[in-house]
Write a protein that holds these residues in place. Structure first.
Motif, PDB file in Angstrom:
ATOM      1  N   LEU A  17       0.907  -1.056  -0.094  1.00 16.62           N
ATOM      2  CA  LEU A  17       0.066  -0.044  -0.311  1.00 16.62           C
ATOM      3  C   LEU A  17       1.560   1.161   0.400  1.00 16.62           C
ATOM      4  N   ASP A  18       0.793   2.149  -0.972  1.00 15.80           N
ATOM      5  CA  ASP A  18       1.879   2.902  -0.978  1.00 15.80           C
ATOM      6  C   ASP A  18       2.045   4.270  -0.162  1.00 15.80           C
ATOM      7  N   GLU A  19       0.473   3.891  -0.244  1.00 15.62           N
ATOM      8  CA  GLU A  19      -0.022   5.148   0.948  1.00 15.62           C
ATOM      9  C   GLU A  19      -0.084   4.897   2.670  1.00 15.62           C
ATOM     10  N   GLY A  20      -0.431   3.914   2.545  1.00 15.76           N
ATOM     11  CA  GLY A  20      -0.415   2.742   3.705  1.00 15.76           C
ATOM     12  C   GLY A  20      -1.745   2.872   3.949  1.00 15.76           C
ATOM     13  N   THR A  72      -8.243   5.315  -9.368  1.00 22.20           N
ATOM     14  CA  THR A  72      -7.944   4.470  -8.437  1.00 22.20           C
ATOM     15  C   THR A  72      -7.824   3.472  -9.073  1.00 22.20           C
ATOM     16  N   ALA A  73      -8.388   2.645 -10.261  1.00 19.63           N
ATOM     17  CA  ALA A  73      -8.282   1.674 -11.498  1.00 19.63           C
ATOM     18  C   ALA A  73      -7.043   1.582 -11.352  1.00 19.63           C
ATOM     19  N   GLN A  74      -6.910   2.971 -11.759  1.00 21.74           N
ATOM     20  CA  GLN A  74      -4.883   2.811 -12.902  1.00 21.74           C
ATOM     21  C   GLN A  74      -4.207   2.878 -11.920  1.00 21.74           C
ATOM     22  N   ARG A  75      -4.179   3.386 -10.958  1.00 22.58           N
ATOM     23  CA  ARG A  75      -3.191   3.944  -9.961  1.00 22.58           C
ATOM     24  C   ARG A  75      -2.775   1.400  -9.629  1.00 22.58           C
ATOM     25  N   LEU A  76      -3.648   1.512  -9.433  1.00 23.29           N
ATOM     26  CA  LEU A  76      -3.574  -0.109  -9.057  1.00 23.29           C
ATOM     27  C   LEU A  76      -3.769  -0.704  -9.693  1.00 23.29           C
ATOM     28  N   ASP A  77      -3.432  -0.361 -11.347  1.00 22.63           N
ATOM     29  CA  ASP A  77      -3.574  -1.466 -12.454  1.00 22.63           C
ATOM     30  C   ASP A  77      -3.744  -2.308 -12.569  1.00 22.63           C
ATOM     31  N   LEU A  78      -4.970  -1.558 -12.312  1.00 26.89           N
ATOM     32  CA  LEU A  78      -6.637  -2.972 -12.551  1.00 26.89           C
ATOM     33  C   LEU A  78      -7.328  -2.709 -13.612  1.00 26.89           C
ATOM     34  N   SER A  79      -7.088  -3.778 -14.575  1.00 25.85           N
ATOM     35  CA  SER A  79      -7.804  -2.959 -15.745  1.00 25.85           C
ATOM     36  C   SER A  79      -8.326  -4.449 -15.949  1.00 25.85           C
ATOM     37  N   ASP A  80      -8.390  -5.669 -15.469  1.00 24.48           N
ATOM     38  CA  ASP A  80      -8.813  -6.946 -14.919  1.00 24.48           C
ATOM     39  C   ASP A  80      -9.439  -7.273 -14.106  1.00 24.48           C
ATOM     40  N   PRO A  81     -11.101  -6.995 -13.767  1.00 21.83           N
ATOM     41  CA  PRO A  81     -11.476  -7.379 -11.899  1.00 21.83           C
ATOM     42  C   PRO A  81     -11.229  -8.810 -11.988  1.00 21.83           C
TER      43      PRO A  81
ATOM     44  N   ASP B  17       2.350  20.917  -8.802  1.00 22.39           N
ATOM     45  CA  ASP B  17       1.544  20.081  -9.429  1.00 22.39           C
ATOM     46  C   ASP B  17      -0.166  19.714  -8.718  1.00 22.39           C
ATOM     47  N   ILE B  18       0.023  20.883  -7.860  1.00 17.38           N
ATOM     48  CA  ILE B  18      -1.209  20.675  -6.664  1.00 17.38           C
ATOM     49  C   ILE B  18      -1.681  22.479  -6.970  1.00 17.38           C
ATOM     50  N   HIS B  39      -1.766  10.021  -7.721  1.00 19.31           N
ATOM     51  CA  HIS B  39      -1.409   9.326  -6.896  1.00 19.31           C
ATOM     52  C   HIS B  39      -1.844  10.423  -5.272  1.00 19.31           C
ATOM     53  N   VAL B  40      -2.720  11.416  -5.835  1.00 18.78           N
ATOM     54  CA  VAL B  40      -2.782  12.535  -4.353  1.00 18.78           C
ATOM     55  C   VAL B  40      -4.280  12.305  -4.765  1.00 18.78           C
ATOM     56  N   LYS B  41      -4.430  11.564  -2.927  1.00 17.75           N
ATOM     57  CA  LYS B  41      -5.595  10.841  -2.686  1.00 17.75           C
ATOM     58  C   LYS B  41      -6.312  12.286  -2.339  1.00 17.75           C
ATOM     59  N   VAL B  42      -7.522  12.671  -2.279  1.00 17.88           N
ATOM     60  CA  VAL B  42      -8.363  14.278  -1.953  1.00 17.88           C
ATOM     61  C   VAL B  42      -9.313  13.284  -0.635  1.00 17.88           C
ATOM     62  N   HIS B  43      -9.391  13.816   0.550  1.00 15.12           N
ATOM     63  CA  HIS B  43     -10.872  13.843   1.033  1.00 15.12           C
ATOM     64  C   HIS B  43     -11.470  14.698   1.519  1.00 15.12           C
ATOM     65  N   ARG B  44     -12.502  14.838   2.067  1.00 13.63           N
ATOM     66  CA  ARG B  44     -13.091  15.641   2.985  1.00 13.63           C
ATOM     67  C   ARG B  44     -12.852  15.752   4.330  1.00 13.63           C
ATOM     68  N   GLN B  45     -12.150  16.239   5.045  1.00 15.45           N
ATOM     69  CA  GLN B  45     -11.937  16.446   5.881  1.00 15.45           C
ATOM     70  C   GLN B  45     -12.977  15.088   7.125  1.00 15.45           C
ATOM     71  N   GLU B  46     -14.069  15.411   7.344  1.00 20.18           N
ATOM     72  CA  GLU B  46     -14.635  14.298   8.436  1.00 20.18           C
ATOM     73  C   GLU B  46     -14.280  13.454   7.525  1.00 20.18           C
ATOM     74  N   VAL B  47     -14.594  12.591   6.543  1.00 19.11           N
ATOM     75  CA  VAL B  47     -14.813  11.512   6.318  1.00 19.11           C
ATOM     76  C   VAL B  47     -13.958  11.150   6.534  1.00 19.11           C
ATOM     77  N   TYR B  48     -12.634  11.806   6.091  1.00 20.28           N
ATOM     78  CA  TYR B  48     -11.117  10.804   6.468  1.00 20.28           C
ATOM     79  C   TYR B  48     -10.855  10.497   7.955  1.00 20.28           C
ATOM     80  N   LEU B  49     -11.548  12.229   9.142  1.00 17.51           N
ATOM     81  CA  LEU B  49     -11.339  11.039  10.603  1.00 17.51           C
ATOM     82  C   LEU B  49     -12.224   9.873  10.648  1.00 17.51           C
ATOM     83  N   GLU B  50     -12.977   9.669   9.984  1.00 12.23           N
ATOM     84  CA  GLU B  50     -14.405   9.002  10.297  1.00 12.23           C
ATOM     85  C   GLU B  50     -13.381   8.097   9.701  1.00 12.23           C
TER      86      GLU B  50
END
Lengths: 139, 112
Positions: A17-20, A72-81, B17-18, B39-50
């Motif tokens: 998980l690149d972002e944990g 997200t699918a591209q990040r995971l390279d998920l072209s095939d379900p 780049d943002i 690669h940058v994931k965007v979340h509403r703060q309250e959703v992230y905290l939940e």
């Protein structure tokens, strides 16, 4: 009779998980252990993150069909379900029967590459806390 | 906290780049546009905290939690997953039913 393959630790030895996980950005690699009853442990291989209990979503929640956005699918390279495995993080308290799975933010794994991500599924109306043992009983 | 004032259609940039753009201000609501790398994931703060809170709760399980849970599930299941794996419908497979292939490719990126 042919026995269907059950996910084993040997099949999913390590996921990345690149972002944990949300709130645990310091751990990127987890060992996937177990499989008994559709339950796996995610044990950290780096960082200082804790071990998580997860469950195979399709096993417990057959009507659960999360949709990944294309980025997200591209990040995971998920072209095939067929390559996707969806695990839900399980909270297990003192009362096992009250364990629940997080359908709102599952861990989606590309079983071909080991790439994984905890995907936050806003807008799809999935619960953050879905009873797990009851789901197993109704299977 | 850095505080900036912007009018609608004005932007500011985070790093290289943002780009954050104020799209519309209406009453007490502000619509924001976010242009960021994939690669940058965007979340509403309250959703992230939940989700963070749920993960923290899950992280406090006992060392035997997975085994205990598996045992409990075996006790409730009509088809024990470990002892009688002969029925294909009882086996948890890494399968496509959880991700709709058409939709995987077909949706805009939602902010969570």
């Amino acid at each position: 009779m042919t026995t269907a393959p059950r996910p084993q630790a040997t099949e999913l030895a390590t996921i990345r998980l690149d972002e944990g996980l949300v709130g645990f950005p310091g751990t990127e690699h987890y060992s996937v252990i177990g499989g008994d009853g559709g339950v796996f442990e995610l044990a950290p291989l780096d960082g200082d993150g804790p071990t998580f209990v997860t469950a195979v979503a399709g096993f417990f929640f057959p009507d659960y069909h999360p949709v990944l956005d294309d980025v997200t699918a591209q990040r995971l390279d998920l072209s095939d379900p067929d390559d996707a495995l969806v695990l839900v993080i399980v909270t297990v308290g003192a009362d096992i029967s009250a364990a629940y799975g997080n359908l709102f933010a599952p861990v989606v794994v590309n079983t071909r590459t080991g790439a994984a991500e905890q995907v936050v599924l806003s807008g799809q109306d999935f619960p953050l806390r879905a009873p797990l043992v009851a789901a197993a009983a109704g299977r | 906290m850095l505080v900036l004032s912007r009018r609608p259609q004005e932007s500011f940039r985070i790093g290289h780049d943002i780009v954050i753009t104020v799209l519309e201000v209406s009453g007490d609501k502000v619509r924001i546009g976010i242009d960021a790398p994939s690669h940058v994931k965007v979340h509403r703060q309250e959703v992230y905290l939940e989700v963070q809170k749920a993960n923290l709760e899950a992280a406090s399980a006992s060392p035997s939690a997975a085994a205990d849970l598996a045992a409990a599930i075996r006790g409730t299941s009509a088809k024990p997953a470990t002892d009688e794996p002969a029925d294909e419908s009882a086996a948890p497979e890494p399968e496509a039913t959880d991700v709709d292939g058409k939709d995987v490719q077909g949706k805009d990126r939602p902010a969570s």
